[in-house]
Design an enzyme around this catalytic site. Structure first.
Site, mmCIF file in Angstrom:
data_model
loop_
_atom_site.group_PDB
_atom_site.id
_atom_site.type_symbol
_atom_site.label_atom_id
_atom_site.label_comp_id
_atom_site.label_asym_id
_atom_site.label_seq_id
_atom_site.Cartn_x
_atom_site.Cartn_y
_atom_site.Cartn_z
ATOM 1 N N ASP A 128 3.495 16.084 6.360
ATOM 2 C CA ASP A 128 2.848 14.884 6.227
ATOM 3 C C ASP A 128 1.483 14.831 6.489
ATOM 4 O O ASP A 128 0.928 15.702 7.381
ATOM 5 C CB ASP A 128 3.649 13.938 6.743
ATOM 6 C CG ASP A 128 3.504 12.284 6.135
ATOM 7 O OD1 ASP A 128 2.624 12.248 5.145
ATOM 8 O OD2 ASP A 128 3.970 11.282 6.617
ATOM 9 N N ASN A 169 10.187 9.219 7.227
ATOM 10 C CA ASN A 169 9.415 9.699 8.160
ATOM 11 C C ASN A 169 9.756 9.810 9.533
ATOM 12 O O ASN A 169 10.716 8.997 9.819
ATOM 13 C CB ASN A 169 8.177 8.650 7.951
ATOM 14 C CG ASN A 169 7.348 8.296 7.068
ATOM 15 O OD1 ASN A 169 6.637 9.264 6.810
ATOM 16 N ND2 ASN A 169 7.645 7.214 6.247
ATOM 17 N N GLU A 229 9.648 7.544 -1.179
ATOM 18 C CA GLU A 229 9.159 7.483 0.303
ATOM 19 C C GLU A 229 9.766 6.182 0.893
ATOM 20 O O GLU A 229 9.420 5.289 0.244
ATOM 21 C CB GLU A 229 7.695 7.828 0.652
ATOM 22 C CG GLU A 229 7.574 7.706 2.009
ATOM 23 C CD GLU A 229 6.279 8.215 2.604
ATOM 24 O OE1 GLU A 229 5.384 8.340 1.803
ATOM 25 O OE2 GLU A 229 6.142 8.303 3.970
ATOM 26 N N GLU A 238 9.980 14.038 6.413
ATOM 27 C CA GLU A 238 8.410 13.895 6.424
ATOM 28 C C GLU A 238 8.177 14.067 8.123
ATOM 29 O O GLU A 238 8.525 13.306 8.728
ATOM 30 C CB GLU A 238 7.767 12.794 5.828
ATOM 31 C CG GLU A 238 7.999 12.777 4.317
ATOM 32 C CD GLU A 238 7.053 11.871 3.672
ATOM 33 O OE1 GLU A 238 6.102 11.196 4.077
ATOM 34 O OE2 GLU A 238 7.110 11.705 2.338
ATOM 35 N N GLU A 251 -1.056 12.035 -1.777
ATOM 36 C CA GLU A 251 -1.027 10.734 -1.179
ATOM 37 C C GLU A 251 -2.176 9.762 -1.499
ATOM 38 O O GLU A 251 -3.456 10.488 -1.847
ATOM 39 C CB GLU A 251 -0.741 10.815 0.044
ATOM 40 C CG GLU A 251 0.343 11.382 0.633
ATOM 41 C CD GLU A 251 0.454 11.115 2.188
ATOM 42 O OE1 GLU A 251 1.525 10.274 2.583
ATOM 43 O OE2 GLU A 251 -0.431 11.465 2.921
HETATM 44 P P1 C2E Z 1 2.471 7.510 5.683
HETATM 45 O O1 C2E Z 1 3.683 8.460 6.002
HETATM 46 O O2 C2E Z 1 1.314 8.456 5.538
HETATM 47 O O3 C2E Z 1 2.723 6.663 4.618
HETATM 48 C C1 C2E Z 1 1.869 6.252 3.688
HETATM 49 C C2 C2E Z 1 1.200 5.078 3.795
HETATM 50 O O4 C2E Z 1 0.270 4.829 2.624
HETATM 51 C C3 C2E Z 1 2.092 3.991 3.631
HETATM 52 O O5 C2E Z 1 1.678 2.850 4.430
HETATM 53 C C4 C2E Z 1 1.807 3.239 2.197
HETATM 54 O O6 C2E Z 1 2.158 2.048 1.879
HETATM 55 C C5 C2E Z 1 0.332 3.669 2.061
HETATM 56 N N1 C2E Z 1 0.012 3.875 0.781
HETATM 57 C C6 C2E Z 1 0.636 4.339 -0.400
HETATM 58 N N2 C2E Z 1 -0.206 4.385 -1.322
HETATM 59 C C7 C2E Z 1 -1.402 3.971 -1.066
HETATM 60 C C8 C2E Z 1 -2.451 4.041 -1.733
HETATM 61 O O7 C2E Z 1 -2.651 4.258 -3.070
HETATM 62 N N3 C2E Z 1 -3.791 3.641 -1.195
HETATM 63 C C9 C2E Z 1 -3.755 3.213 0.266
HETATM 64 N N4 C2E Z 1 -4.733 2.773 0.806
HETATM 65 N N5 C2E Z 1 -2.506 3.253 0.876
HETATM 66 C C10 C2E Z 1 -1.257 3.677 0.395
HETATM 67 P P2 C2E Z 1 2.524 1.996 5.613
HETATM 68 O O8 C2E Z 1 3.912 1.660 4.856
HETATM 69 O O9 C2E Z 1 1.745 0.964 6.231
HETATM 70 O O10 C2E Z 1 3.201 3.201 6.666
HETATM 71 C C11 C2E Z 1 2.175 3.719 7.592
HETATM 72 C C12 C2E Z 1 2.730 4.904 8.419
HETATM 73 O O11 C2E Z 1 3.796 4.303 9.176
HETATM 74 C C13 C2E Z 1 3.564 5.777 7.384
HETATM 75 O O12 C2E Z 1 2.463 6.656 7.035
HETATM 76 C C14 C2E Z 1 4.595 6.487 8.237
HETATM 77 O O13 C2E Z 1 3.855 7.556 9.182
HETATM 78 C C15 C2E Z 1 4.821 5.339 9.250
HETATM 79 N N6 C2E Z 1 6.078 4.791 8.905
HETATM 80 C C16 C2E Z 1 6.683 3.982 7.948
HETATM 81 N N7 C2E Z 1 7.868 3.782 8.064
HETATM 82 C C17 C2E Z 1 8.501 4.527 8.988
HETATM 83 C C18 C2E Z 1 9.852 4.621 9.246
HETATM 84 O O14 C2E Z 1 10.748 4.171 8.881
HETATM 85 N N8 C2E Z 1 9.700 5.452 10.560
HETATM 86 C C19 C2E Z 1 8.755 6.182 11.221
HETATM 87 N N9 C2E Z 1 8.952 6.977 12.290
HETATM 88 N N10 C2E Z 1 7.505 6.154 10.634
HETATM 89 C C20 C2E Z 1 7.177 5.255 9.619
HETATM 90 CA CA CA Z 2 5.068 9.710 5.297
HETATM 91 CA CA CA Z 3 1.095 10.350 4.683
#
Ligand code: C2E
Ligand code: CA
Ligand code: CA
Length: 415
Positions: free
Chosen positions: A314, A252, A195, A284, A371
């Site tokens: 998602d 995403n 991802e 996603e 997830e």
């Molecule tokens: P998401 O799509 O639900 O992504 C998963 C989030 O959970 C990611 O946070 C990831 O670092 C975190 N995560 C993964 N494994 C674990 C785990 O075992 N435990 C915990 N506590 N957390 C875990 P991140 O990278 O901070 O991203 C947050 C949200 O931001 C993402 O949620 C996604 O919706 C959005 N996002 C990230 N990159 C992009 C992007 O390029 N474009 C858009 N539109 N949204 C993005």
């Molecule tokens: Ca996601």
């Molecule tokens: Ca997610």
């Protein structure tokens, strides 16, 4: 209504005397819960009456040197100069809360407004009218989220203040970074994809999480540029792994952009530039998007599917749409939200729920991805339950895409 220049001007005139006298100025954003209701139920004229009554009540609770400005249906900006500190503000807040314990007078029905306040203090919290107001507003949002009546601005629990120009420049100059988190096939024990997650290394704020800036981007037109960046950055790395058959790259898509005309074509163009088949992409999308714009989202999804892009729903299990909407959407994957996964081994009811989601998804010919797998016990339970894929800190943390690509390429190069 809101006369920002007037408010700023008034605040500005209080600052120099405060600095000279070594005392404080408080800017309080006050929302009176219940006021909007009046307009909605009895019409705007009555609503305005209620607003004026509330304004009088607020004035009655304050000192002659304090000023109150109307800032919308149920919002007021209060400026309190010549304060000796926090306790002095709390005194004023208590008086306001007490005032609203009596119903608003002169309305068709007895309405009790509930005040919520966010406070920013000069000079401790900010030194300009603009920042004082914004920080008071952040404090109000925090008060509302916590169900408290009064909250001071606290840097640590309010989001970083992101400046539009800074983020725009970072996106356009390609200063954001793509990080990849592996997706594991639980049954086979292999990596089947990644991802792509955005990171913003900001000189001023440090490494900013998308949890902070994606929402900001969504509230402005920056989400379009961010989406464009995300597609190209992800697929550029995907292209360097072209020799990795079957590896998928999940991107995403914000609900705000998913149904926009041209998105599907944009994705197809970038795929073509890099000579990649559409089947490497998993788009996603959260349930919220489906709820917001059912028709347009369903069409966008259909067009992606027709071209061979896979679709994942998602954060499944956190929205409102859940099962009813699944009938209408040609998704190929269901991502079970972290909030369900983290309680899996401790709560039997959650386990039953997750087991049922997996079975339902399989009946509908969807793959399941769990997830937020953070320990071995959760991984094992999910494997036993027949969950197909999983992601989480236990299986692999997000890392810079380049690092992942280099390691993966090396591990999969024939000796
Ligand atoms: P998401 O799509 O639900 O992504 C998963 C989030 O959970 C990611 O946070 C990831 O670092 C975190 N995560 C993964 N494994 C674990 C785990 O075992 N435990 C915990 N506590 N957390 C875990 P991140 O990278 O901070 O991203 C947050 C949200 O931001 C993402 O949620 C996604 O919706 C959005 N996002 C990230 N990159 C992009 C992007 O390029 N474009 C858009 N539109 N949204 C993005
Ligand atoms: Ca996601
Ligand atoms: Ca997610």
């Amino acid at each position: 209504m809101l006369n920002r220049a007037g408010i700023f001007d008034f605040i500005d005139r209080q600052l120099a005397p405060a600095a000279a006298a070594d005392d404080h100025v408080a800017v309080i954003m006050l929302r009176v819960e219940g006021l909007r209701e009046v307009s909605l139920r009895f019409g705007y004229a009555t609503g305005e009456q209620a607003h004026l009554r509330a304004l009088e009540m607020i004035r009655g609770a304050l000192r002659p040197v304090d000023r109150v400005f109307s800032a919308g249906d149920d919002h007021f900006v209060l400026v309190l100069p010549r304060l000796h500190g926090r306790n002095h503000v709390l005194l004023a807040a208590t008086r306001l809360i007490q005032t609203f314990e009596a119903p608003l007078p002169g309305l068709p029905y007895p309405l009790q407004g509930r005040p919520e306040m966010g406070v920013a203090l000069y000079p401790g919290h900010a030194e300009t009218p603009d920042l004082l107001c914004r920080r008071a507003e952040l404090a109000l949002a925090a008060a509302h989220a916590r169900g408290e009546s009064c909250q001071f601005y606290e840097p640590q629990d309010t989001p970083e203040e992101i400046f539009y120009e800074e983020l725009r420049e970072a996106i356009e100059a390609n200063r954001l970074c793509a990080w990849f988190q592996p997706v594991w096939d639980l049954q086979r024990g292999t990596i089947v994809g990644v991802e792509s997650l955005a990171r913003w290394p900001s000189p001023r704020l440090g490494l900013v999480s998308p949890a902070s800036f994606v929402e900001f981007a969504e509230q402005s037109d920056l989400i379009l540029a961010l989406t464009r960046w995300s597609i190209s950055a992800t697929l550029r790395h995907a292209a360097s792994l072209r020799g990795a058959p079957g590896l998928t790259f999940a991107i995403n898509f914000s609900p705000r952009v998913f149904a926009r005309p041209g998105l599907v074509e944009q994705l197809m163009d970038v795929l073509e530039i890099w000579g990649l088949p559409p089947s490497v992409v998993v788009a996603e999308i959260t349930e919220t998007a489906l709820v917001n714009d059912l028709q347009a989202s369903a069409q966008a999804m259909q067009r992606m599917r027709e071209r061979g892009v896979r679709i994942a729903i998602d954060d499944f299990g956190t929205g409102y749409a859940s099962i009813a909407y699944l009938r209408r959407f040609p998704a190929s994957e269901l991502k079970i939200d972290r909030s369900l996964v983290c309680d899996l081994t401790s709560d039997p009811r959650t386990a039953t729920l997750v087991q049922s989601i997996i079975q339902m998804a399989h009946h509908m010919e969807m793959t399941t991805v769990a997830e937020g797998v953070e320990d071995q016990a959760t991984q094992e339970l999910l494997t036993t339950m027949g969950c197909d894929y999983a992601q989480g800190y236990h299986l692999g943390r997000p890392e810079p895409a380049g690092d992942f690509v280099a390691r993966y390429a090396q591990a999969h190069t024939p000796a």
